[in-house]
Design a protein around this motif. Structure first.
Motif, PDB file in Angstrom:
ATOM      1  N   PRO A   2      40.580  37.186  33.758  1.00 42.74           N
ATOM      2  CA  PRO A   2      41.846  37.376  33.161  1.00 42.74           C
ATOM      3  C   PRO A   2      42.587  38.436  34.023  1.00 42.74           C
ATOM      4  CG  PRO A   2      40.066  37.862  31.734  1.00 42.74           C
ATOM      5  CD  PRO A   2      39.467  37.647  33.375  1.00 42.74           C
ATOM      6  N   THR A   3      44.048  38.276  33.880  1.00 40.37           N
ATOM      7  CA  THR A   3      45.012  39.223  34.609  1.00 40.37           C
ATOM      8  C   THR A   3      45.726  40.157  33.358  1.00 40.37           C
ATOM      9  OG1 THR A   3      46.684  37.504  34.348  1.00 40.37           O
ATOM     10  CG2 THR A   3      45.543  37.729  36.401  1.00 40.37           C
ATOM     11  N   CYS A   4      46.264  41.188  33.987  1.00 35.13           N
ATOM     12  CA  CYS A   4      46.904  42.038  32.883  1.00 35.13           C
ATOM     13  C   CYS A   4      48.097  41.203  32.638  1.00 35.13           C
ATOM     14  CB  CYS A   4      47.350  43.202  33.769  1.00 35.13           C
ATOM     15  SG  CYS A   4      48.399  44.303  32.777  1.00 35.13           S
ATOM     16  N   VAL A   5      48.405  41.209  31.025  1.00 36.03           N
ATOM     17  CA  VAL A   5      49.662  40.653  30.497  1.00 36.03           C
ATOM     18  C   VAL A   5      50.938  41.069  30.799  1.00 36.03           C
ATOM     19  CG1 VAL A   5      47.967  39.756  28.570  1.00 36.03           C
ATOM     20  CG2 VAL A   5      49.262  41.858  28.405  1.00 36.03           C
ATOM     21  N   ILE A   6      51.143  42.367  31.486  1.00 37.94           N
ATOM     22  CA  ILE A   6      52.570  42.677  31.529  1.00 37.94           C
ATOM     23  C   ILE A   6      52.973  41.981  32.804  1.00 37.94           C
ATOM     24  CG2 ILE A   6      53.476  44.653  32.624  1.00 37.94           C
ATOM     25  CD1 ILE A   6      52.520  45.160  29.569  1.00 37.94           C
ATOM     26  N   LYS A   7      54.134  41.513  32.722  1.00 40.69           N
ATOM     27  CA  LYS A   7      55.005  40.783  33.762  1.00 40.69           C
ATOM     28  C   LYS A   7      55.003  41.399  34.815  1.00 40.69           C
ATOM     29  CE  LYS A   7      58.110  37.373  34.125  1.00 40.69           C
ATOM     30  NZ  LYS A   7      58.031  35.872  33.626  1.00 40.69           N
ATOM     31  N   CYS A   8      54.760  40.867  35.982  1.00 37.47           N
ATOM     32  CA  CYS A   8      54.836  41.276  37.100  1.00 37.47           C
ATOM     33  C   CYS A   8      53.792  42.336  37.775  1.00 37.47           C
ATOM     34  CB  CYS A   8      56.103  42.168  37.679  1.00 37.47           C
ATOM     35  SG  CYS A   8      57.646  41.106  37.663  1.00 37.47           S
ATOM     36  N   CYS A   9      52.551  42.269  36.838  1.00 39.46           N
ATOM     37  CA  CYS A   9      51.751  43.386  37.385  1.00 39.46           C
ATOM     38  C   CYS A   9      50.534  42.301  37.999  1.00 39.46           C
ATOM     39  CB  CYS A   9      50.857  43.868  36.072  1.00 39.46           C
ATOM     40  SG  CYS A   9      49.358  44.912  36.363  1.00 39.46           S
ATOM     41  N   LYS A  10      49.931  42.476  39.122  1.00 35.95           N
ATOM     42  CA  LYS A  10      49.138  41.718  39.653  1.00 35.95           C
ATOM     43  C   LYS A  10      47.831  42.082  39.589  1.00 35.95           C
ATOM     44  CE  LYS A  10      52.483  40.268  42.964  1.00 35.95           C
ATOM     45  NZ  LYS A  10      53.348  39.463  42.079  1.00 35.95           N
ATOM     46  N   ASN A  11      47.347  43.031  38.685  1.00 31.45           N
ATOM     47  CA  ASN A  11      46.013  43.546  38.585  1.00 31.45           C
ATOM     48  C   ASN A  11      45.054  42.340  37.828  1.00 31.45           C
ATOM     49  OD1 ASN A  11      46.345  45.901  39.986  1.00 31.45           O
ATOM     50  ND2 ASN A  11      47.089  46.866  38.124  1.00 31.45           N
ATOM     51  N   TYR A  12      44.080  42.205  38.255  1.00 28.43           N
ATOM     52  CA  TYR A  12      43.186  41.246  37.363  1.00 28.43           C
ATOM     53  C   TYR A  12      41.779  41.824  37.707  1.00 28.43           C
ATOM     54  CZ  TYR A  12      42.323  39.705  42.432  1.00 28.43           C
ATOM     55  OH  TYR A  12      42.004  39.785  43.623  1.00 28.43           O
ATOM     56  N   THR A  13      40.951  41.334  36.807  1.00 28.03           N
ATOM     57  CA  THR A  13      39.412  41.961  36.551  1.00 28.03           C
ATOM     58  C   THR A  13      38.523  41.335  37.728  1.00 28.03           C
ATOM     59  OG1 THR A  13      39.150  40.072  34.957  1.00 28.03           O
ATOM     60  CG2 THR A  13      39.783  41.893  33.987  1.00 28.03           C
ATOM     61  N   ASP A  14      38.433  42.383  38.713  1.00 32.27           N
ATOM     62  CA  ASP A  14      37.461  42.093  39.687  1.00 32.27           C
ATOM     63  C   ASP A  14      36.721  43.337  40.068  1.00 32.27           C
ATOM     64  OD1 ASP A  14      39.428  43.293  41.152  1.00 32.27           O
ATOM     65  OD2 ASP A  14      39.221  41.907  42.867  1.00 32.27           O
ATOM     66  N   ARG A  15      35.793  43.255  40.778  1.00 28.50           N
ATOM     67  CA  ARG A  15      35.158  44.508  41.153  1.00 28.50           C
ATOM     68  C   ARG A  15      35.758  45.613  41.811  1.00 28.50           C
ATOM     69  NH1 ARG A  15      29.222  42.030  42.520  1.00 28.50           N
ATOM     70  NH2 ARG A  15      28.683  41.226  40.245  1.00 28.50           N
ATOM     71  N   LYS A  16      36.631  45.145  42.959  1.00 32.00           N
ATOM     72  CA  LYS A  16      37.477  45.878  43.437  1.00 32.00           C
ATOM     73  C   LYS A  16      38.591  47.056  42.748  1.00 32.00           C
ATOM     74  CE  LYS A  16      40.936  46.264  47.265  1.00 32.00           C
ATOM     75  NZ  LYS A  16      41.677  47.152  46.737  1.00 32.00           N
ATOM     76  N   LYS A  17      39.213  46.157  41.743  1.00 35.06           N
ATOM     77  CA  LYS A  17      40.016  47.079  41.087  1.00 35.06           C
ATOM     78  C   LYS A  17      39.300  47.939  40.128  1.00 35.06           C
ATOM     79  CE  LYS A  17      43.657  44.635  41.887  1.00 35.06           C
ATOM     80  NZ  LYS A  17      44.540  45.164  42.824  1.00 35.06           N
ATOM     81  N   LYS A  18      38.001  47.689  39.713  1.00 33.80           N
ATOM     82  CA  LYS A  18      37.255  48.812  38.869  1.00 33.80           C
ATOM     83  C   LYS A  18      36.798  49.883  39.707  1.00 33.80           C
ATOM     84  CE  LYS A  18      35.966  45.318  35.343  1.00 33.80           C
ATOM     85  NZ  LYS A  18      35.062  44.549  34.572  1.00 33.80           N
ATOM     86  N   ARG A  19      36.412  49.451  40.982  1.00 32.75           N
ATOM     87  CA  ARG A  19      36.214  50.354  41.846  1.00 32.75           C
ATOM     88  C   ARG A  19      37.446  51.423  42.409  1.00 32.75           C
ATOM     89  NH1 ARG A  19      33.929  47.420  46.696  1.00 32.75           N
ATOM     90  NH2 ARG A  19      34.453  45.592  45.523  1.00 32.75           N
ATOM     91  N   ASP A  20      38.638  51.033  42.003  1.00 31.24           N
ATOM     92  CA  ASP A  20      39.728  51.664  42.432  1.00 31.24           C
ATOM     93  C   ASP A  20      40.209  52.543  41.201  1.00 31.24           C
ATOM     94  OD1 ASP A  20      40.148  50.586  45.036  1.00 31.24           O
ATOM     95  OD2 ASP A  20      41.312  49.177  44.445  1.00 31.24           O
ATOM     96  N   GLY A  21      39.454  52.332  40.088  1.00 29.47           N
ATOM     97  CA  GLY A  21      39.693  53.285  39.150  1.00 29.47           C
ATOM     98  C   GLY A  21      40.434  52.175  37.787  1.00 29.47           C
ATOM     99  N   ILE A  22      40.850  51.144  37.995  1.00 31.24           N
ATOM    100  CA  ILE A  22      41.735  50.546  37.249  1.00 31.24           C
ATOM    101  C   ILE A  22      40.618  49.680  36.195  1.00 31.24           C
ATOM    102  CG2 ILE A  22      43.352  48.502  36.900  1.00 31.24           C
ATOM    103  CD1 ILE A  22      44.310  49.219  39.650  1.00 31.24           C
ATOM    104  N   THR A  23      41.094  50.031  34.862  1.00 33.49           N
ATOM    105  CA  THR A  23      40.099  49.602  33.803  1.00 33.49           C
ATOM    106  C   THR A  23      41.086  48.416  33.038  1.00 33.49           C
ATOM    107  OG1 THR A  23      40.680  51.095  32.156  1.00 33.49           O
ATOM    108  CG2 THR A  23      38.474  51.397  33.534  1.00 33.49           C
ATOM    109  N   PHE A  24      40.372  47.531  32.258  1.00 32.09           N
ATOM    110  CA  PHE A  24      41.156  46.411  31.462  1.00 32.09           C
ATOM    111  C   PHE A  24      40.794  46.624  29.919  1.00 32.09           C
ATOM    112  CE2 PHE A  24      41.227  45.455  35.910  1.00 32.09           C
ATOM    113  CZ  PHE A  24      42.471  44.794  36.052  1.00 32.09           C
ATOM    114  N   HIS A  25      41.798  46.571  29.191  1.00 30.70           N
ATOM    115  CA  HIS A  25      41.567  46.496  27.925  1.00 30.70           C
ATOM    116  C   HIS A  25      42.178  45.601  26.940  1.00 30.70           C
ATOM    117  CE1 HIS A  25      40.432  50.876  29.004  1.00 30.70           C
ATOM    118  NE2 HIS A  25      41.436  50.793  29.703  1.00 30.70           N
ATOM    119  N   ARG A  26      41.256  44.988  26.168  1.00 30.78           N
ATOM    120  CA  ARG A  26      41.800  43.832  25.093  1.00 30.78           C
ATOM    121  C   ARG A  26      42.596  44.463  24.070  1.00 30.78           C
ATOM    122  NH1 ARG A  26      35.998  41.912  25.321  1.00 30.78           N
ATOM    123  NH2 ARG A  26      35.941  40.126  26.757  1.00 30.78           N
TER     124      ARG A  26
END
Length: 88
Positions: A2-26
């Motif tokens: 899954p990718t973030c639903v906000i337009k133009c946001c390129k964050n998606y759920t992968d290990r790198k993002k989580k290590r960078d401190g980015i979390t994803f919320h339903r």
């Protein structure tokens, strides 16, 4: 993935993002008032008046302020009730 639903946001759920401190919320559909408000904000930023969240729709933590989160006893990061994205 899954990718973030906000337009133009390129964050998606992968290990790198989580290590960078980015979390994803339903999107919690049980809280109807919050869901409706959140969907309105997302529709406006996406310029899609008919957008509807799916079961896999997520918003990344980048769009929220630090005070919109709490940490559980187990160390997981959660959104507080009625948190609204401010950075869209």
């Amino acid at each position: 993935m899954p990718t973030c639903v906000i337009k133009c946001c390129k964050n998606y759920t992968d290990r790198k993002k989580k290590r960078d401190g980015i979390t994803f919320h339903r999107i919690n559909k049980e809280n109807k008032d919050w869901t409706n408000r959140l969907v309105d904000i997302i529709r406006k930023c996406r310029h899609e008046t008919d957008w509807i969240p799916s079961k896999s729709s997520v918003i990344c933590s980048v769009h929220f302020d630090a005070n919109d989160f709490y940490t559980s006893k187990g160390g997981r990061l959660y959104l507080v009730s009625n948190a609204i994205p401010k950075k869209v």
